[in-house]
Scaffold this motif. Sequence first.
Motif, PDB file in Angstrom:
ATOM      1  N   SER A  41       0.858  -1.180   0.000  1.00 24.71           N
ATOM      2  CA  SER A  41       0.000   0.000   0.000  1.00 24.71           C
ATOM      3  C   SER A  41       0.897   1.233   0.000  1.00 24.71           C
ATOM      4  O   SER A  41       2.012   1.201   0.507  1.00 24.71           O
ATOM      5  CB  SER A  41      -0.937   0.009   1.203  1.00 24.71           C
ATOM      6  N   THR A  43       0.760   5.174   1.042  1.00 23.75           N
ATOM      7  CA  THR A  43      -0.019   6.162   1.777  1.00 23.75           C
ATOM      8  C   THR A  43       0.647   7.526   1.726  1.00 23.75           C
ATOM      9  O   THR A  43       1.848   7.640   1.964  1.00 23.75           O
ATOM     10  CB  THR A  43      -0.182   5.737   3.245  1.00 23.75           C
ATOM     11  N   GLY A  48      -4.436  10.170   1.131  1.00 25.98           N
ATOM     12  CA  GLY A  48      -5.106   8.891   1.000  1.00 25.98           C
ATOM     13  C   GLY A  48      -4.140   7.749   0.804  1.00 25.98           C
ATOM     14  O   GLY A  48      -2.925   7.917   0.856  1.00 25.98           O
ATOM     15  N   THR A  49      -4.726   6.566   0.550  1.00 33.39           N
ATOM     16  CA  THR A  49      -3.947   5.349   0.394  1.00 33.39           C
ATOM     17  C   THR A  49      -4.303   4.658  -0.914  1.00 33.39           C
ATOM     18  O   THR A  49      -5.480   4.476  -1.226  1.00 33.39           O
ATOM     19  CB  THR A  49      -4.219   4.382   1.560  1.00 33.39           C
ATOM     20  N   LYS A  51      -3.874   1.097  -2.922  1.00 25.33           N
ATOM     21  CA  LYS A  51      -3.531  -0.295  -2.644  1.00 25.33           C
ATOM     22  C   LYS A  51      -4.122  -1.210  -3.705  1.00 25.33           C
ATOM     23  O   LYS A  51      -5.006  -0.823  -4.458  1.00 25.33           O
ATOM     24  CB  LYS A  51      -3.980  -0.716  -1.255  1.00 25.33           C
ATOM     25  N   ARG A  78      -7.091   0.365  -5.837  1.00 23.80           N
ATOM     26  CA  ARG A  78      -8.107   1.061  -5.034  1.00 23.80           C
ATOM     27  C   ARG A  78      -7.477   2.274  -4.384  1.00 23.80           C
ATOM     28  O   ARG A  78      -6.310   2.256  -4.004  1.00 23.80           O
ATOM     29  CB  ARG A  78      -8.654   0.159  -3.927  1.00 23.80           C
ATOM     30  N   PHE A  79      -8.265   3.325  -4.240  1.00 25.71           N
ATOM     31  CA  PHE A  79      -7.820   4.527  -3.536  1.00 25.71           C
ATOM     32  C   PHE A  79      -8.803   4.794  -2.422  1.00 25.71           C
ATOM     33  O   PHE A  79     -10.014   4.831  -2.640  1.00 25.71           O
ATOM     34  CB  PHE A  79      -7.769   5.737  -4.476  1.00 25.71           C
ATOM     35  N   THR A  80      -8.286   4.961  -1.212  1.00 17.08           N
ATOM     36  CA  THR A  80      -9.109   5.304  -0.062  1.00 17.08           C
ATOM     37  C   THR A  80      -8.685   6.694   0.404  1.00 17.08           C
ATOM     38  O   THR A  80      -7.553   6.878   0.847  1.00 17.08           O
ATOM     39  CB  THR A  80      -8.902   4.292   1.077  1.00 17.08           C
ATOM     40  N   PRO A  81      -9.576   7.673   0.298  1.00 22.08           N
ATOM     41  CA  PRO A  81      -9.190   9.028   0.712  1.00 22.08           C
ATOM     42  C   PRO A  81      -9.026   9.130   2.228  1.00 22.08           C
ATOM     43  O   PRO A  81      -9.718   8.458   2.986  1.00 22.08           O
ATOM     44  CB  PRO A  81     -10.340   9.898   0.218  1.00 22.08           C
ATOM     45  N   LYS A  86     -11.473  13.901   2.760  1.00 22.67           N
ATOM     46  CA  LYS A  86     -12.940  13.837   2.801  1.00 22.67           C
ATOM     47  C   LYS A  86     -13.532  15.124   3.362  1.00 22.67           C
ATOM     48  O   LYS A  86     -14.555  15.603   2.882  1.00 22.67           O
ATOM     49  CB  LYS A  86     -13.401  12.656   3.658  1.00 22.67           C
TER      50      LYS A  86
END
Length: 127
Positions: A41, A43, A48-49, A51, A78-81, A86
Motif C-alpha cells: 500500500s 499512503t 489517501g492510500t 492499494k 483502489r484509492f481510499t481518501p 474527505k
Amino acid sequence: MKKSELIELLATKAEVSKAAAARMLETLTQTVMTSVKKGESFTIAGFGTFKQAQRAARKGRNPATGEAIKIGAMKTARFTPAAAFKAVVDPRAAAKKAAKKAEAAPAKKAVKAAAKAPAKKAAAKKK
C-alpha cells in the motif's frame, strides 16, 4: 485538471522549472504504480492510500447478444481518501462524523467507568 496544468501549478508553487516539476510528478506516479503492483500500500498522509485489491471471478452478460459470459478474477487498484481529504470535499460529512463521535464519547466513558468500579459483594443471608 489535466497533467500539464498540474505540472504548471507544481512549477509555480515549488519555484522550479516545468521540466523539473514534470520529473517530480513522473517519479511520484511511477513510485505509486510500482508499489501497488508489488502488492504494497502507498499512503500519503492527509491525502489517501493507494492499494491493490482482488476482484473475484463472476458471471456477466454480453450487452450486444445478452449471452452469459465468464469474467475472470483480476487485480485492480483502489484509492481510499484520508479523513482530511474527505473533510475538504464534503465539510458537512466531517461535521456529522464529529458530532456522532462527540455523542458516543460520554457513553463510552460511562461504560469504561462501570467496568473499572469494583463489584459490590452480596450480603450473606442468615438462616
